[in-house]
Write an enzyme that holds these catalytic residues in place. Structure first.
Site, PDB file in Angstrom:
ATOM      1  NE  ARG A 121      -2.213   1.729   3.292  1.00  0.00           N
ATOM      2  CZ  ARG A 121      -2.130   1.319   4.558  1.00  0.00           C
ATOM      3  NH1 ARG A 121      -2.786   0.254   4.967  1.00  0.00           N
ATOM      4  NH2 ARG A 121      -1.376   1.992   5.413  1.00  0.00           N
ATOM      5  CD  GLU A 136       4.287   4.440   6.398  1.00  0.00           C
ATOM      6  OE1 GLU A 136       5.441   4.232   6.817  1.00  0.00           O
ATOM      7  OE2 GLU A 136       3.276   4.272   7.090  1.00  0.00           O
ATOM      8  CG  ASN A 138       2.675   1.101   4.396  1.00  0.00           C
ATOM      9  OD1 ASN A 138       3.230   1.349   5.452  1.00  0.00           O
ATOM     10  ND2 ASN A 138       1.874   1.971   3.777  1.00  0.00           N
ATOM     11  CB  SER A 143      -4.110  -3.225   8.109  1.00  0.00           C
ATOM     12  OG  SER A 143      -3.658  -1.944   8.410  1.00  0.00           O
ATOM     13  CE  LYS A 313       8.247   5.016   7.981  1.00  0.00           C
ATOM     14  NZ  LYS A 313       8.353   3.779   8.758  1.00  0.00           N
ATOM     15  CE  LYS A 370       6.429   9.829   8.236  1.00  0.00           C
ATOM     16  NZ  LYS A 370       5.771   9.156   7.107  1.00  0.00           N
ATOM     17  CD  GLU A 374       8.445  -0.938   6.788  1.00  0.00           C
ATOM     18  OE1 GLU A 374       7.265  -0.791   6.443  1.00  0.00           O
ATOM     19  OE2 GLU A 374       9.384  -0.369   6.202  1.00  0.00           O
ATOM     20  N   GLY A 375       5.972   0.387  10.679  1.00  0.00           N
ATOM     21  CA  GLY A 375       4.950   0.271  11.731  1.00  0.00           C
ATOM     22  C   GLY A 375       4.290   1.571  12.131  1.00  0.00           C
ATOM     23  NE  ARG A 456      -4.811   4.619   7.019  1.00  0.00           N
ATOM     24  CZ  ARG A 456      -3.572   4.231   7.303  1.00  0.00           C
ATOM     25  NH1 ARG A 456      -3.337   3.561   8.411  1.00  0.00           N
ATOM     26  NH2 ARG A 456      -2.586   4.525   6.488  1.00  0.00           N
TER      27      ARG A 456
END
Lengths: 481, 481
Positions: A121, A136, A138, A143, A313, A370, A374-375, A456
């Site tokens: 994504r 970013e 992913n 999800s 990143k 950042k 990841e996450g 989102r």
């Protein structure tokens, strides 16, 4: 653009009840904290679809296959990854370092499956000039492809039912302004295509897709939507295993390297990670061993270790260098991609790094800091940056990158969580899903697709946007010209 | 017939988790007591589909249109209804009496809509010889057409996923043994057909269907499935009003007698009752007034007062008389229908009534005692009958009928409620849904259809089968030859 459907309290209450009923009747749900298996709650969503420029949406869809291609190619450019990995490992030894280590071990043991599957994504925000800017990319465990179509259908239902207008009898949006998203089906299509490729390679027909998941997953219904699509659209079964129980449930045939799900003795065609993306998923050495076992099996991995590492990143920051990506993509694709980039600076002792350090203290209000991992969930924003950096020793700064802060437009909307309504301005982040199947030996793309969208939204006053973490919610698009 | 899939505890736990996830992801849910609007629970269901003889199922589907026709015709034989109504009123003054009273008032004011819509369900049990025997014919507010297709799909999913076999990789049932039920869509089709008939009569296009519901309905998702089908398959909107708030939300145009939903000023084509079927729905005179207002409006009623009254148990008992139904049906249909009848006796001073009284005390083990009212939940079984009757004065006996007790086969199954598993023998009740549109003026059938099935199961040790009341659960069919 139409003005916001500013309903009175009474109309909003009716709308909220409609929304909750629809969500619970259609599985737009998420387990609450400390849940029982048989009981769930409506997922946090917006009451209305949020405005988004149509041209920006089209651009984001259009660039997806270029990003898929770029990251697939990067992931099999082992020489280049090796050359930058030392730097990455120095920055984030405990996680990135261990991932790389496991890759090296796996490579020594032998990697027997050249095919990789990426279910990815790419996330964007709209900048002040309606340009999409990538937040970013992913590469693992993305999800909300399961819930996103349901939010879109929810908003279409409310619109069609007339609940968005105070007269109660008219549409607020033309149906053409509310694009459909079939992201659950399209991501399942990606898994199915990989599974069928495996089946034809291995002359088997009854393999299954293994979902490697987190314990007590609250967002399980998002994942289930993919499983149900796999079974009903492709007759492909799936099983779920919690990451730290993997070794109790699978075995690898020592000769063929095929992976088997022991309880039913079924062959695994694809290992799909919805876990394993952050250090918390690896509390003991057992999980690292498990990762190694899966990586060296013949099953197709979604993703491989190298594909996951390519999503770091730091790599994203390095890939903002046009010269670098000329190795991988045609000029036309490079142009599309670089249009979505913002400036990303390291904070190391390189020339760029020194510039980054200066900017972080001189004009922190324009940046977000950042971590390389990841996450998400650990970003530092604007004026918090100098104080945060000062608390660290200078050699720790390297673990972070400094990114241009995007200034997205804010729109009125209402977020509903547990039946409470919050009427506030929101900012939105568009995610475009993608699927890619790549042969890392022949360096050939087997399949490469965009797989619809996720929107989102979060209060514009809040900086973080994680839905499960409780800051944001799932939304859908109202496209305007 | 295949033997029962006797899984060990571990397999059953896996199955239960699969089941709960599927139910919550697909809206196979029911609000728990004292619920919050945003949170719900998996509906109580069986883990496995329950065996049922295929020939019996085919027969039950086949006889449905004859029952639809019979009750539609009875409901417009006002002379005959009048002639028996005195007797019914004497038995159940407070409810049946008042319903009839409202009908008489409505008739005096003027009934301006000759079309009636019936959404019905005829319930059966299998007797020892595999014959289907009618338990009751439900003429108002029949439930579970919304959830039934979901249970069937749940069982199909579990079967297809291999969770019914201990090997975990095979089907327990052939898919042909698990019949589909599209009862939500088919009942919605009935509402839609009536709505479109109204629209063409009244030269309108944008009317809505009014769902008259109970306050704090726990089974709302069952009803919502019909609403969602109406909107997505037929572009027909619906609104829900709690019965005792009707007069705040609707008005009747004094000239045209058209019914309007005030908040949006939309015309109502069909009034669909999911309330109003029992005395508890009429706590004050306001509800009776509301019923009168709706009955004398031009909207098509589902059902009319007369159709509801025709579903009284007393009428059902009278209709076991072949001579009587010769007025309404062809011989072929009468034969089909009477094949499903058991003996029903009154307990009055008629010859049949004296016989009933004798049987109730001589061999109560063969009978069930039922009140004349709609709704169920108050039946008296077997040896409890004499003691129950003795506590009443003899003139109160008339309020009940005595029915042959059916001896259905029992099968092993497992009921799951709130994640608890109950491995017990169950007995099942098959419901066949039906839709009929009838012109009571011209006495012509406009549409007459069976609308698929519902299976409900309960522990064979329990006598009552109400799902919402907590005794039984929703099930699906495994047809065997």
């Amino acid at each position: 653009m139409k003005s916001f459907p500013d309903l009175d309290n009474c109309c909003q209450d009716v709308l909220a009840e409609q929304l909750n009923h629809w969500s619970l009747a259609n599985g737009l749900v998420m387990y609450p904290p400390n849940f029982e298996t048989y009981s769930t709650c409506a997922a946090p969503v917006t009451l209305y679809p949020t405005p988004f420029p149509k041209t920006s949406f089209v651009k984001a869809l259009d660039v997806q296959d270029s990003f898929n291609e770029l990251y697939a190619k990067v992931s099999s450019d082992v020489d280049w990854l090796s050359s930058v990995m030392d730097e990455l490992i120095a920055l984030d030894k405990d996680f990135t370092g261990k991932l790389w280590n496991i890759y090296l071990k796996a490579e020594k043991i032998g990697l027997c499956q050249p095919i990789l599957l990426g279910l990815v994504r790419s996330d964007y925000m709209i900048d002040s000039d309606s340009m999409i800017k990538q937040i970013e990319f992913n590469a693992i465990s993305v999800s909300f492809c399961g819930l996103s179509p349901k939010v879109s259908n929810l908003h279409k239902f409310l619109n069609k039912s007339g609940y968005y207008t105070s007269s109660g009898s008219e549409y607020y949006n033309d149906e053409s302004e509310l694009p459909s998203t079939e992201s659950a089906d399209k991501m399942a299509d990606g898994l199915a295509e990989a599974a069928k490729l495996y089946n034809s390679q291995e002359h088997t027909s009854d393999s299954l897709v293994l979902f490697v998941v987190q314990p007590k997953e609250r967002n399980v219904f998002d994942q289930r939507a993919i499983e149900y699509s796999l079974l009903s659209n492709h007759d492909i079964k799936s099983k779920r295993i919690v990451f730290n129980e993997i070794q109790n449930y699978v075995k690898v045939d020592p000769l063929s390297k095929k992976l088997f799900y022991m309880p039913t003795n079924e062959e695994v065609s694809v290992v799909y990670y919805r876990s394993g993306y952050g250090p918390n998923d690896y509390p003991t050495e057992t999980e690292w061993e498990s990762r190694l076992i899966l990586e060296t099996s013949k099953a197709i991995k979604c993703p491989t270790l190298l594909f996951q590492l390519s999503g770091a990143k730091k790599i994203q920051q390095l890939l903002t260098n046009k010269v670098l990506i000329e190795k991988y993509l045609s000029n036309e694709k490079i142009e599309k991609i670089t249009d979505t980039f913002v400036n990303i600076y390291p904070l190391d002792s390189s020339e760029e790094g020194i510039k980054g350090q200066t900017l972080a203290f001189q004009s922190p209000q324009n940046y977000v800091l950042k971590p390389q991992r990841e996450g998400g969930g650990n970003n530092i924003y604007k004026d918090d940056i100098p104080g945060f950096l000062k608390k660290l020793s200078k050699d720790q700064w390297n673990a972070y990158i400094l990114m241009d802060l995007i200034h997205p437009p804010t729109y009125k909307n209402t977020i509903i969580r547990n039946a409470k309504l919050y009427n506030e301005d929101v900012v939105s982040e568009l995610g475009i899903f993608g699927t890619i199947i790549w042969n890392s030996e022949t360096k050939k793309i087997i399949s490469n697709k965009a797989a619809d969208y996720l929107l989102r939204s979060k209060f514009s006053s809040s900086n973080e946007g994680g839905v499960a973490a409780g800051f944001g919610c799932v939304d859908s698009l109202y496209l305007f010209q």
